[in-house]
Design an enzyme around this catalytic site. Structure first.
Site, PDB file in Angstrom:
ATOM      1  N   GLU A 441      13.385  16.508  40.216  1.00  0.00           N
ATOM      2  CA  GLU A 441      12.387  16.965  41.461  1.00  0.00           C
ATOM      3  C   GLU A 441      13.087  17.968  42.191  1.00  0.00           C
ATOM      4  O   GLU A 441      13.189  18.351  43.413  1.00  0.00           O
ATOM      5  CB  GLU A 441      12.277  15.813  42.250  1.00  0.00           C
ATOM      6  CG  GLU A 441      11.090  15.750  43.128  1.00  0.00           C
ATOM      7  CD  GLU A 441       9.843  15.740  42.108  1.00  0.00           C
ATOM      8  OE1 GLU A 441       9.597  15.026  41.502  1.00  0.00           O
ATOM      9  OE2 GLU A 441       8.994  16.795  42.732  1.00  0.00           O
TER      10      GLU A 441
HETATM   11  C1  LIG Z   1      15.438  11.339  33.502  1.00  0.00           C
HETATM   12  C2  LIG Z   1      14.771  12.655  33.981  1.00  0.00           C
HETATM   13  C3  LIG Z   1      13.607  12.614  34.274  1.00  0.00           C
HETATM   14  C4  LIG Z   1      12.656  13.807  34.405  1.00  0.00           C
HETATM   15  N1  LIG Z   1      11.422  13.707  34.865  1.00  0.00           N
HETATM   16  C5  LIG Z   1      10.691  14.848  34.612  1.00  0.00           C
HETATM   17  C6  LIG Z   1       9.381  14.744  34.769  1.00  0.00           C
HETATM   18  O1  LIG Z   1       8.587  13.495  35.099  1.00  0.00           O
HETATM   19  N2  LIG Z   1       8.501  16.025  34.765  1.00  0.00           N
HETATM   20  C7  LIG Z   1       8.921  17.167  34.788  1.00  0.00           C
HETATM   21  O2  LIG Z   1       8.565  18.307  34.569  1.00  0.00           O
HETATM   22  N3  LIG Z   1      10.509  17.229  34.725  1.00  0.00           N
HETATM   23  C8  LIG Z   1      11.301  16.085  34.816  1.00  0.00           C
HETATM   24  N4  LIG Z   1      12.564  16.113  34.663  1.00  0.00           N
HETATM   25  C9  LIG Z   1      13.413  17.228  34.526  1.00  0.00           C
HETATM   26  C10 LIG Z   1      14.150  17.791  35.827  1.00  0.00           C
HETATM   27  O3  LIG Z   1      13.227  17.885  36.875  1.00  0.00           O
HETATM   28  C11 LIG Z   1      14.786  18.968  35.369  1.00  0.00           C
HETATM   29  O4  LIG Z   1      16.015  18.426  34.350  1.00  0.00           O
HETATM   30  C12 LIG Z   1      15.407  19.611  36.685  1.00  0.00           C
HETATM   31  O5  LIG Z   1      14.345  20.230  37.322  1.00  0.00           O
HETATM   32  C13 LIG Z   1      16.528  20.625  36.296  1.00  0.00           C
HETATM   33  O6  LIG Z   1      16.335  21.503  35.014  1.00  0.00           O
HETATM   34  P1  LIG Z   1      17.124  21.811  34.067  1.00  0.00           P
HETATM   35  O7  LIG Z   1      17.691  20.426  33.648  1.00  0.00           O
HETATM   36  O8  LIG Z   1      16.402  22.690  33.140  1.00  0.00           O
HETATM   37  O9  LIG Z   1      18.453  22.400  34.520  1.00  0.00           O
HETATM   38  P2  LIG Z   1      18.566  23.953  34.735  1.00  0.00           P
HETATM   39  O10 LIG Z   1      17.402  24.558  35.467  1.00  0.00           O
HETATM   40  O11 LIG Z   1      19.113  24.627  33.603  1.00  0.00           O
HETATM   41  O12 LIG Z   1      20.055  23.934  35.840  1.00  0.00           O
HETATM   42  C14 LIG Z   1      21.446  23.972  35.405  1.00  0.00           C
HETATM   43  C15 LIG Z   1      22.212  24.057  36.555  1.00  0.00           C
HETATM   44  O13 LIG Z   1      22.095  25.319  37.171  1.00  0.00           O
HETATM   45  C16 LIG Z   1      21.836  25.140  38.459  1.00  0.00           C
HETATM   46  N5  LIG Z   1      20.735  26.665  38.824  1.00  0.00           N
HETATM   47  C17 LIG Z   1      19.636  26.937  38.183  1.00  0.00           C
HETATM   48  N6  LIG Z   1      19.016  28.002  38.796  1.00  0.00           N
HETATM   49  C18 LIG Z   1      19.807  28.307  39.885  1.00  0.00           C
HETATM   50  C19 LIG Z   1      19.774  29.170  40.833  1.00  0.00           C
HETATM   51  N7  LIG Z   1      18.652  29.868  40.672  1.00  0.00           N
HETATM   52  N8  LIG Z   1      20.710  29.042  41.888  1.00  0.00           N
HETATM   53  C20 LIG Z   1      21.681  28.131  41.848  1.00  0.00           C
HETATM   54  N9  LIG Z   1      21.720  27.274  40.928  1.00  0.00           N
HETATM   55  C21 LIG Z   1      20.872  27.318  40.009  1.00  0.00           C
HETATM   56  C22 LIG Z   1      21.152  24.039  38.744  1.00  0.00           C
HETATM   57  O14 LIG Z   1      21.181  23.575  40.033  1.00  0.00           O
HETATM   58  C23 LIG Z   1      21.781  22.985  37.807  1.00  0.00           C
HETATM   59  O15 LIG Z   1      22.936  22.815  38.393  1.00  0.00           O
HETATM   60  C24 LIG Z   1      13.333  14.953  34.349  1.00  0.00           C
HETATM   61  C25 LIG Z   1      14.751  14.979  33.921  1.00  0.00           C
HETATM   62  C26 LIG Z   1      15.506  13.756  33.806  1.00  0.00           C
HETATM   63  C27 LIG Z   1      16.814  14.026  33.367  1.00  0.00           C
END
Ligand SMILES: Cc1cc2nc3c(=O)[nH]c(=O)nc-3n(C[C@H](O)[C@H](O)[C@H](O)COP(=O)(O)OP(=O)(O)OC[C@H]3O[C@@H](n4cnc5c(N)ncnc54)[C@H](O)[C@@H]3O)c2cc1C
Length: 593
Positions: A441
């Site tokens: 989220e």
């Molecule tokens: C168990 C689980 C359930 C989930 N459920 C859903 C769901 O129902 N629907 C759905 O759509 N998604 C879902 N997600 C996805 C979840 O919302 C994402 O994993 C989350 O938003 C982060 O995206 P990412 O994993 O691609 O990380 P990234 O976006 O790749 O981020 C990696 C790191 O970089 C940092 N970062 C990225 N951009 C910036 C920036 N501009 N400035 C500073 N820091 C930055 C982040 O804070 C993080 O620490 C789920 C994930 C999990 C693990």
């Protein structure tokens, strides 16, 4: 593990003695007559029973068994189907839903307490209805009347569940670069093609249909976040007479094997030309998602809170029971071989930290829920003001409460010593389950950027001033109460510290583009500690007149004293980090990491 006991007394105290909920409910134009104290009490008592008797007993078994994926079909652990049926029969899915489509239209202040009980007893289970609620909010706010009539009643019933498809393998935080496509089919519907990952409840065996809300790009859509549209894509198509039709081209390719929330199915979903319908306007999908984001984010904060309270309840029971060593002040229970560990100052530090953060977090969630209710059911200037308060406070309620959630569950584990590390007592499951709340989220880092960027720097601090005015109004009303001075004077000083940090950050951004990102997480924590101090001062104000007659109230005041003496001073270090600027973060060359 101790049996879960819903903290009904604490919840009712907050609702009715601290936040005067019943008066607010009677005054809000959009809510008048929908809920009174008696109804609210009955709702909370019923959920307390459901949480303790139905959801809590399948929490550990659900963790051990996990969800299974077999040939595209997901099976939830034993007992989940029956529990979901009981949940739906109780009408819980539609508690906050729009009454025009079969919802009960209850306020979020009440819903927040209900959600806490569901999450405290079983976060994995909670996620199925949580995602359905999120999908319903988006449909109710943006879909056509025809889509609302077709889908909302069944979703409020829980017969059909919801899922939210945003994330793709290469696009999580940055949804502007998603690749899922939507092609018009010429009949008003669209063909949706693409892969989504990490989709909570993307498939499961609890409901007869799953309604996916999916972000996708139309042909020739503008690049980036302004080119994203939102589509409703059912797992099974729905016939004219609302019966279930043929399988849509939506399939679950696999489920994730993960650290916690193992009974929640986290699915990789493939959309291969699936039929979908536009929700809201073309290219305004992200904005449509944001409508429900505040509710969802507060809900994730409440997941952190629920796990914290569960861990606290277990830890208190254990600390009263476990005997090790003698009290430094001499034996407390000389008839036993040793004293219970609750006599030791360090164990009390851990328990009181949990108690102070749990009650502070519950108060903040209820306070933000109050603003959500005013923004939904209020009118005019009052409504606008509430929307701004929600915008400012939501990232704090999500990120601070979940960061404190991990701290609390780790403290609860530590109280158990080695017994907290093994599975038997359930404390390690809470640590694993709560960890995700800091990530999904919108990660907590992104919440902090939202607080400092969009909510603070971009508004020139205007939203902060709204919050400051609310705190000041409380201070003005309390300033003549001598017995409140020990809380009001530090609150004044802490608000000044937060104001200076806010002004420094806004000013630094003029010269340094890295300034907000460098300060953001510590700023959000500083804000969180001060917001909890405000909550604790409000709690004390309500508790003081009754403290002599009832130890429930004196307990609140003593916990508030602990919070002000032992946790609030952390703001000094945080303000130091906020004011340190970005140079020390950005100087190190990338190759030297
Ligand atoms: C168990 C689980 C359930 C989930 N459920 C859903 C769901 O129902 N629907 C759905 O759509 N998604 C879902 N997600 C996805 C979840 O919302 C994402 O994993 C989350 O938003 C982060 O995206 P990412 O994993 O691609 O990380 P990234 O976006 O790749 O981020 C990696 C790191 O970089 C940092 N970062 C990225 N951009 C910036 C920036 N501009 N400035 C500073 N820091 C930055 C982040 O804070 C993080 O620490 C789920 C994930 C999990 C693990």
């Amino acid at each position: 593990m101790a049996d879960y006991k819903a903290p009904l007394r604490e919840m009712n105290f907050l609702l009715h003695e601290v936040f005067a909920a019943e008066k607010l409910w009677a005054e809000l134009p959009g809510l008048a007559g929908a809920v009174d104290r008696e109804t609210a009490d009955a709702i909370l008592e019923e959920m307390a029973k459901l949480a303790a008797n139905t959801l809590d007993p399948i929490n550990r078994t659900g963790d051990e068994e996990g969800c299974q994926w077999n040939d595209g079909v997901v099976t939830t652990p034993k007992g989940f189907k029956e529990a979901y049926a009981t949940f739906c029969e109780g009408g819980w899915g539609g508690l906050l839903g729009n009454p025009e489509y079969g919802g009960m239209g209850m306020p979020k202040m009440l819903g927040a307490q209900v959600e806490e009980m569901i999450n405290a007893s079983n976060i994995s289970f909670a996620l199925y209805p949580v995602l359905t609620n999120g999908a319903c909010l988006a449909i109710d706010a943006h879909a056509s009347d025809a889509l609302k009539e077709k889908y909302l009643p069944k979703m409020y019933e829980g017969t059909w569940a919801g899922a939210m498809g945003l994330t793709e393998p290469h696009a999580g935080t940055d949804l502007g670069i998603i690749r899922t496509k939507a092609e018009p089919r010429g009949d008003g519907s669209f063909s949706i093609s693409g892969s989504k990952i990490f989709i909570t409840g993307g498939d499961q065996d609890l409901s007869e249909n799953i309604i996916h809300l999916v972000l996708a790009k139309l042909p020739d859509a503008p690049k980036g976040p302004r080119g994203i549209s939102l589509f409703l894509v059912p797992k099974y198509k729905v016939n004219e007479d609302n019966s279930i039709g043929e399988h849509n081209d939506v399939n679950c390719g696999s489920i994730e094997h993960k650290m916690g929330i193992k009974a929640s199915a986290t699915c990789a979903m493939n959309f291969d030309g699936a039929q979908g319908w536009l929700v809201g306007e073309e290219n305004k999908g992200l904005a449509a998602m944001f409508t429900m984001m505040n509710y969802e984010r507060l809900g994730v904060g409440i997941q952190g809170l629920g796990a914290s309270d569960r861990s606290y309840q277990n830890a208190v029971e254990y600390a009263r029971d476990r005997i090790q060593s003698r009290s430094p002040a001499g034996a407390k229970q000389p008839e036993k071989a040793a004293d219970p560990i609750i006599v030791h100052p360090d164990v009390r530090r851990m328990l009181l930290t949990q108690k102070a953060l749990v009650n502070g977090g519950r108060a903040l969630s209820t306070y933000v829920a109050k603003w959500l209710d005013i923004s939904k059911f209020g009118e005019g200037e009052e409504k606008k003001n509430a929307e701004n308060m929600v915008a400012l406070l939501t990232p704090v309620a999500k990120a601070f409460t979940t960061d404190m959630g991990l701290d609390c569950t780790i403290l609860g584990q530590q109280v158990f010593g080695g017994h907290g590390y093994i599975r038997e007592w359930g404390q390690e499951q809470l640590v694993r389950d709560v960890r995700i709340t800091q990530i999904y989220e919108g990660t907590n880092g992104i919440q902090a950027l939202d607080l400092v960027g969009r909510k603070t720097v971009a508004t020139g601090g205007a939203l902060f001033e709204l919050f400051a005015a609310d705190v000041q109004g409380f201070i003005d009303a309390q300033i003549d109460r001598e017995e409140m001075a020990e809380f009001i004077q530090p609150l004044i000083a802490e608000m000044q510290r937060l104001r200076e940090a806010t002004e420094n950050m806004v000013a630094a951004t003029q010269q340094d583009p890295h300034a907000p990102g460098a300060a953001s997480v510590e700023y959000l924590h500083l804000f969180g500690y001060v917001a909890y101090a405000f909550m604790w001062a409000k709690i004390v104000s309500a508790a003081l007149p009754k403290a002599e007659a009832d130890s429930f109230y004196s307990g609140q005041i003593k916990t508030a004293r602990f919070y002000f003496a032992r946790l609030l001073p952390r703001t000094q270090a945080l303000a130091g980090s906020v004011n340190a600027g970005s140079a020390s973060l950005m100087d190190l060359e990338e190759e030297l990491f």
